[in-house]
Design a protein around this motif. Structure first.
Motif, PDB file in Angstrom:
ATOM      1  N   ALA A  62      42.679  32.144  32.987  1.00  0.00           N
ATOM      2  CA  ALA A  62      42.302  32.572  34.268  1.00  0.00           C
ATOM      3  C   ALA A  62      42.558  31.939  35.834  1.00  0.00           C
ATOM      4  CB  ALA A  62      40.466  31.185  34.978  1.00  0.00           C
ATOM      5  N   ALA A  63      43.518  31.291  35.687  1.00  0.00           N
ATOM      6  CA  ALA A  63      44.517  31.191  37.063  1.00  0.00           C
ATOM      7  C   ALA A  63      45.451  32.376  36.643  1.00  0.00           C
ATOM      8  CB  ALA A  63      45.399  30.406  36.726  1.00  0.00           C
ATOM      9  N   ALA A  64      45.883  32.546  35.598  1.00  0.00           N
ATOM     10  CA  ALA A  64      47.177  33.904  35.480  1.00  0.00           C
ATOM     11  C   ALA A  64      46.594  35.342  35.818  1.00  0.00           C
ATOM     12  CB  ALA A  64      47.203  34.496  33.579  1.00  0.00           C
ATOM     13  N   GLY A  65      44.701  35.139  35.624  1.00  0.00           N
ATOM     14  CA  GLY A  65      43.814  36.731  35.794  1.00  0.00           C
ATOM     15  C   GLY A  65      43.386  36.468  37.899  1.00  0.00           C
ATOM     16  N   LEU A  66      43.747  35.534  37.951  1.00  0.00           N
ATOM     17  CA  LEU A  66      43.125  35.439  39.690  1.00  0.00           C
ATOM     18  C   LEU A  66      44.775  35.867  40.337  1.00  0.00           C
ATOM     19  CD1 LEU A  66      41.302  31.596  40.133  1.00  0.00           C
ATOM     20  CD2 LEU A  66      40.785  34.041  40.264  1.00  0.00           C
ATOM     21  N   ALA A  67      45.798  35.333  39.570  1.00  0.00           N
ATOM     22  CA  ALA A  67      47.118  35.414  39.910  1.00  0.00           C
ATOM     23  C   ALA A  67      47.243  37.090  39.988  1.00  0.00           C
ATOM     24  CB  ALA A  67      48.130  35.285  39.929  1.00  0.00           C
ATOM     25  N   LEU A  68      47.168  37.657  39.145  1.00  0.00           N
ATOM     26  CA  LEU A  68      47.541  39.261  38.768  1.00  0.00           C
ATOM     27  C   LEU A  68      46.500  40.010  40.099  1.00  0.00           C
ATOM     28  CD1 LEU A  68      46.938  39.106  35.419  1.00  0.00           C
ATOM     29  CD2 LEU A  68      49.326  40.199  36.966  1.00  0.00           C
ATOM     30  N   ALA A  69      45.104  39.734  40.074  1.00  0.00           N
ATOM     31  CA  ALA A  69      44.304  39.866  41.086  1.00  0.00           C
ATOM     32  C   ALA A  69      44.788  39.564  42.697  1.00  0.00           C
ATOM     33  CB  ALA A  69      42.523  39.546  41.268  1.00  0.00           C
ATOM     34  N   ASP A  70      44.491  38.524  43.137  1.00  0.00           N
ATOM     35  CA  ASP A  70      45.773  38.619  44.130  1.00  0.00           C
ATOM     36  C   ASP A  70      46.861  39.646  44.578  1.00  0.00           C
ATOM     37  OD1 ASP A  70      45.810  36.650  47.159  1.00  0.00           O
ATOM     38  OD2 ASP A  70      46.669  36.526  46.523  1.00  0.00           O
ATOM     39  N   GLY A  71      47.275  39.756  43.579  1.00  0.00           N
ATOM     40  CA  GLY A  71      48.594  40.395  43.093  1.00  0.00           C
ATOM     41  C   GLY A  71      48.609  41.764  43.805  1.00  0.00           C
ATOM     42  N   GLY A  72      47.496  42.234  43.206  1.00  0.00           N
ATOM     43  CA  GLY A  72      46.874  44.017  43.197  1.00  0.00           C
ATOM     44  C   GLY A  72      47.288  44.394  41.696  1.00  0.00           C
ATOM     45  N   CYS A  73      47.578  43.621  40.910  1.00  0.00           N
ATOM     46  CA  CYS A  73      48.331  43.868  39.588  1.00  0.00           C
ATOM     47  C   CYS A  73      47.384  44.598  38.977  1.00  0.00           C
ATOM     48  CB  CYS A  73      49.283  43.347  39.714  1.00  0.00           C
ATOM     49  SG  CYS A  73      50.788  43.681  37.193  1.00  0.00           S
ATOM     50  N   SER A  74      47.007  46.051  38.454  1.00  0.00           N
ATOM     51  CA  SER A  74      45.822  46.156  38.098  1.00  0.00           C
ATOM     52  C   SER A  74      46.080  46.132  36.725  1.00  0.00           C
ATOM     53  CB  SER A  74      45.086  47.630  38.741  1.00  0.00           C
ATOM     54  OG  SER A  74      46.097  48.604  37.929  1.00  0.00           O
ATOM     55  N   PRO A  75      44.885  46.451  35.911  1.00  0.00           N
ATOM     56  CA  PRO A  75      45.091  46.326  34.747  1.00  0.00           C
ATOM     57  C   PRO A  75      46.200  47.916  33.797  1.00  0.00           C
ATOM     58  CG  PRO A  75      42.622  46.230  34.656  1.00  0.00           C
ATOM     59  CD  PRO A  75      43.540  45.855  36.168  1.00  0.00           C
ATOM     60  N   GLU A  76      45.361  48.780  34.844  1.00  0.00           N
ATOM     61  CA  GLU A  76      46.435  50.756  34.495  1.00  0.00           C
ATOM     62  C   GLU A  76      47.728  50.182  34.795  1.00  0.00           C
ATOM     63  OE1 GLU A  76      42.127  50.643  35.095  1.00  0.00           O
ATOM     64  OE2 GLU A  76      43.292  49.980  36.983  1.00  0.00           O
ATOM     65  N   HIS A  77      48.254  49.264  35.824  1.00  0.00           N
ATOM     66  CA  HIS A  77      49.598  48.766  36.834  1.00  0.00           C
ATOM     67  C   HIS A  77      50.082  48.182  34.691  1.00  0.00           C
ATOM     68  CE1 HIS A  77      53.725  49.038  38.553  1.00  0.00           C
ATOM     69  NE2 HIS A  77      52.954  46.813  38.267  1.00  0.00           N
ATOM     70  N   ARG A  78      49.821  47.158  34.523  1.00  0.00           N
ATOM     71  CA  ARG A  78      50.053  46.736  33.399  1.00  0.00           C
ATOM     72  C   ARG A  78      49.945  47.785  32.081  1.00  0.00           C
ATOM     73  NH1 ARG A  78      46.361  43.489  35.646  1.00  0.00           N
ATOM     74  NH2 ARG A  78      45.032  42.621  33.785  1.00  0.00           N
ATOM     75  N   ARG A  79      49.246  48.465  31.942  1.00  0.00           N
ATOM     76  CA  ARG A  79      49.202  49.489  30.734  1.00  0.00           C
ATOM     77  C   ARG A  79      50.968  50.040  31.187  1.00  0.00           C
ATOM     78  NH1 ARG A  79      44.792  51.282  31.467  1.00  0.00           N
ATOM     79  NH2 ARG A  79      45.279  52.965  32.496  1.00  0.00           N
ATOM     80  N   ASP A  80      50.880  50.776  32.105  1.00  0.00           N
ATOM     81  CA  ASP A  80      51.968  51.275  32.034  1.00  0.00           C
ATOM     82  C   ASP A  80      53.310  50.973  32.881  1.00  0.00           C
ATOM     83  OD1 ASP A  80      50.453  53.537  32.410  1.00  0.00           O
ATOM     84  OD2 ASP A  80      50.366  54.070  34.967  1.00  0.00           O
ATOM     85  N   ARG A  81      53.578  49.418  33.119  1.00  0.00           N
ATOM     86  CA  ARG A  81      54.937  48.796  33.228  1.00  0.00           C
ATOM     87  C   ARG A  81      54.437  47.178  32.604  1.00  0.00           C
ATOM     88  NH1 ARG A  81      56.841  50.765  39.686  1.00  0.00           N
ATOM     89  NH2 ARG A  81      56.857  52.708  38.968  1.00  0.00           N
ATOM     90  N   PRO A  82      55.929  46.878  31.254  1.00  0.00           N
ATOM     91  CA  PRO A  82      54.926  45.404  31.215  1.00  0.00           C
ATOM     92  C   PRO A  82      55.211  44.255  32.659  1.00  0.00           C
ATOM     93  CG  PRO A  82      57.429  46.821  30.154  1.00  0.00           C
ATOM     94  CD  PRO A  82      56.839  47.348  31.903  1.00  0.00           C
ATOM     95  N   VAL A  83      54.106  43.353  32.313  1.00  0.00           N
ATOM     96  CA  VAL A  83      54.690  42.473  33.187  1.00  0.00           C
ATOM     97  C   VAL A  83      54.686  40.584  32.124  1.00  0.00           C
ATOM     98  CG1 VAL A  83      52.896  40.827  34.455  1.00  0.00           C
ATOM     99  CG2 VAL A  83      52.534  43.372  34.940  1.00  0.00           C
ATOM    100  N   GLY A  84      55.694  40.311  32.486  1.00  0.00           N
ATOM    101  CA  GLY A  84      55.969  39.114  31.830  1.00  0.00           C
ATOM    102  C   GLY A  84      54.823  37.837  32.156  1.00  0.00           C
ATOM    103  N   LEU A  85      55.071  36.754  31.287  1.00  0.00           N
ATOM    104  CA  LEU A  85      54.436  35.531  31.340  1.00  0.00           C
ATOM    105  C   LEU A  85      55.321  34.714  30.511  1.00  0.00           C
ATOM    106  CD1 LEU A  85      50.419  34.826  30.883  1.00  0.00           C
ATOM    107  CD2 LEU A  85      52.630  33.444  30.269  1.00  0.00           C
TER     108      LEU A  85
END
Length: 391
Positions: A62-85
Motif C-alpha cells: 500500500a505504501a509503495a503504491g501511494l509513493a508511485l502514485a504521488d510520483g506520477g509513476c504510472s503502470p504504463e511507465h513501469r511497463r516500459d522502464r524498470p523500477v526497483g524496490l
C-alpha cells in the motif's frame, strides 16, 4: 560520472495518517499514536485478491503504491522502464513467521499453511510488493536494525548514482507484533506502558513501539526531468557505520563521524544544515548518545541546530523510522513549519549546539541531516537538499 538522485514521490501507512502532509500536520499539533487501527486493504487494493499478502506485506504494498502514485509513476511507465524496490526492515513479517511455526509445532506439520510459508522469509514483503506493482528493477531487503530503512534509501541512491538503476522505490516497514513487543520488553528496551515515550525527556525509560510502512520514489535527475516529474528533494550525501564499542555502549564519536561523512559527501558544512530529523525515541542511552554526537558535529555553529523527533508522535517504528524522518524533513521544507517534540516538558540532555523543544516553530528549511541510530550500533546518515524542489 555519478548521477544526481532526486525524490519524486512519497507514500506512507501509519497510525497518524496515510499521506506525508497528514502525518506532518499531526506531528506539528502534538498528536501521538503507535498502532495502526483502521487499515482497510480494499481502499488500497480494490477488488484484487490481497489474501497472499500478510499484514506487513499489505502495509508495504500500500505504501509503495501511494509513493508511485504521488510520483506520477504510472503502470504504463513501469511497463516500459524498470523500477526497483529496496526495503529496510528489522523483523519483517514476524507475526506470520511465529504463527506458521507455532501451528506446525502445536498441531503437527500437516497443519502448516503453504500460503503463510511464502511470507516467512525476510525478503517476502519486498518481493510481494514488486509483484503487485510490476516492479522489474533491482529488488533488495536491508536488515540493519533501526537503521534499516534509512540504509535502504542510501543503498537505493547508490544504485541510481552509479547507473545500475534509473528509478527505485526505497523505504522501510515493521509492524507492532505481539512477539516483537515481548522480545523488546525482555531486552529491557520498552518504556512504561501507561504513557507514550518522549524522546530526550528527563524521565524517559525506553521507547514505545509503533508500526508503519514508508517509501520514497528515487530517480536519476535526468530521468525525472525527461518525464516531467515533480522533484521533492535531492539526496545530497549519505554514510553508514557501526558505533557499538567493546563495552557495548554506543560511541557518540563514531555516530558524529558518520554524520560528518554524509555532510562531506554533500559538500556541506555544519553551518549549512537548517535542521536535523533525529532518531530520538525515548531510549535512555541512545538518545543521550545521539545528542552528544550532534553537539560534537555542530560545535562550530553560532546558533544551535533545530531538531525534529518524529518518534515522539509515531513511536519507534524500527525499519520505517528513517524514511518517516526523511518525509518529515521534506514536509518541514514544504510547509515552513518544524514539528516539536510532543510531550517534552523537561530534558536532562545537556547540549549547547542542538535546539530541542516541545513547540512547533516556523522555519525555512533547505538542507536537512537525517540520522538513524540503533541500540545495536548500526547508524546511518543522509543529507537532503530541498532548496530547488518543485513542491
Amino acid at each position: 560520472m555519478r548521477r544526481t538522485v532526486v525524490v519524486t514521490g512519497a507514500g506512507v501507512i501509519s497510525a497518524l495518517g496515510c499521506a506525508p502532509a497528514e502525518v506532518h500536520h499531526a506531528l506539528t499539533t502534538g498528536r501521538r499514536a503507535g498502532a495502526i487501527a483502521d487499515f482497510d486493504p480494499q481502499a488500497h487494493f480494490g477488488a484484487r485478491n490481497a489474501r497472499p499478502l500478510d499484514r506487513l506485506a499489505q502495509f508495504v504494498a500500500a505504501a509503495a503504491g501511494l509513493a508511485l502514485a504521488d510520483g506520477g509513476c504510472s503502470p504504463e511507465h513501469r511497463r516500459d522502464r524498470p523500477v526497483g524496490l529496496v526495503l529496510g526492515t528489522m523483523f519483517a513479517g514476524v507475526r506470520t513467521i511465529c504463527a506458521f511455526d507455532r501451528r506446525a509445532l502445536e498441531l503437527g506439520p500437516e497443519y502448516a499453511s503453504p500460503l503463510d510459508f511464502a511470507n516467512t522469509v525476510l525478503n517476502a514483503p519486498a518481493g510481494q510488493a514488486a509483484i503487485w506493482h510490476n516492479l522489474r528493477g533491482p529488488n533488495a531487503t536491508i536488515a540493519a536494525g533501526v537503521a534499516s530503512g534509512l540504509q535502504a534509501i542510501a543503498y537505493a541512491s547508490e544504485l541510481i548514482a552509479s547507473g545500475a538503476a534509473d528509478a527505485v522505490l526505497a523505504g522501510g516497514a515493521d509492524e507492532r507484533a505481539p512477539e516483537t513487543l515481548d522480545a523488546l520488553a525482555r531486552a529491557g528496551l520498552l518504556g512504561r506502558e501507561d504513557a507514550p515515550a518522549v524522546p530526550y525527556a528527563t524521565d524517559r525509560d525506553g521507547f514505545t513501539l509503533g508500526e508503519a510502512a514508508a517509501f520514497v520514489l528515487l530517480e536519476a535527475a535526468e530521468a525525472a526531468r525527461e518525464r516531467g516529474a515533480r522533484v521533492r528533494a535531492t539526496i545530497a550525501g549519505h554514510s553508514a557505520g557501526h558505533a557499538r564499542a567493546r563495552d557495548e555502549r554506543i560511541d557518540h564519536r563514531v555516530v558524529s563521524a558518520v554524520c560528518r561523512a554524509a555532510l562531506d559527501e554533500a559538500h556541506a558544512a555544519s553551518t549549512d544544515i537548517d535542521a536535523v530529523s533525529a532518531a530520538g525515541s525515548g531510549s535512555v542511552d541512545v538518545d543521550a548518545c545521539e545528542a552528544r554526537a550532534l553537539d560534537l558535529l555542530f560545535g562550530d555553529r553560532a546558533q544551535p541546530v533545530p531538531l525534529i523527533a518524529v518518534k515522539a508522535g509515531l513511536g519507534e517504528t524500527l525499519g520505517a523510522s528513517g524514511p518517516l524522518q526523511l518525509m518529515a524533513a521534506m514536509e518541514a521544507a514544504r510547509s515552513g513549519c518544524l514539528p516539536g517534540v510532543a510531550g517534552l516538558e523537561s530534558t536532562d540532555i545537556n547540549v549547547t549546539h542542538v535546539d530541542i523543544r516541545q513547540e512547533a516553530r516556523p522555519l525555512r528549511v533547505n538542507t536537512t541531516l537525517i540520522d538513524a541510530i540503533g541500540w545495536d550500533g548500526h547508524c546511518c546518515a543522509i543529507v537532503i537538499d530541498t532548496a530547488a524542489n518543485d513542491a
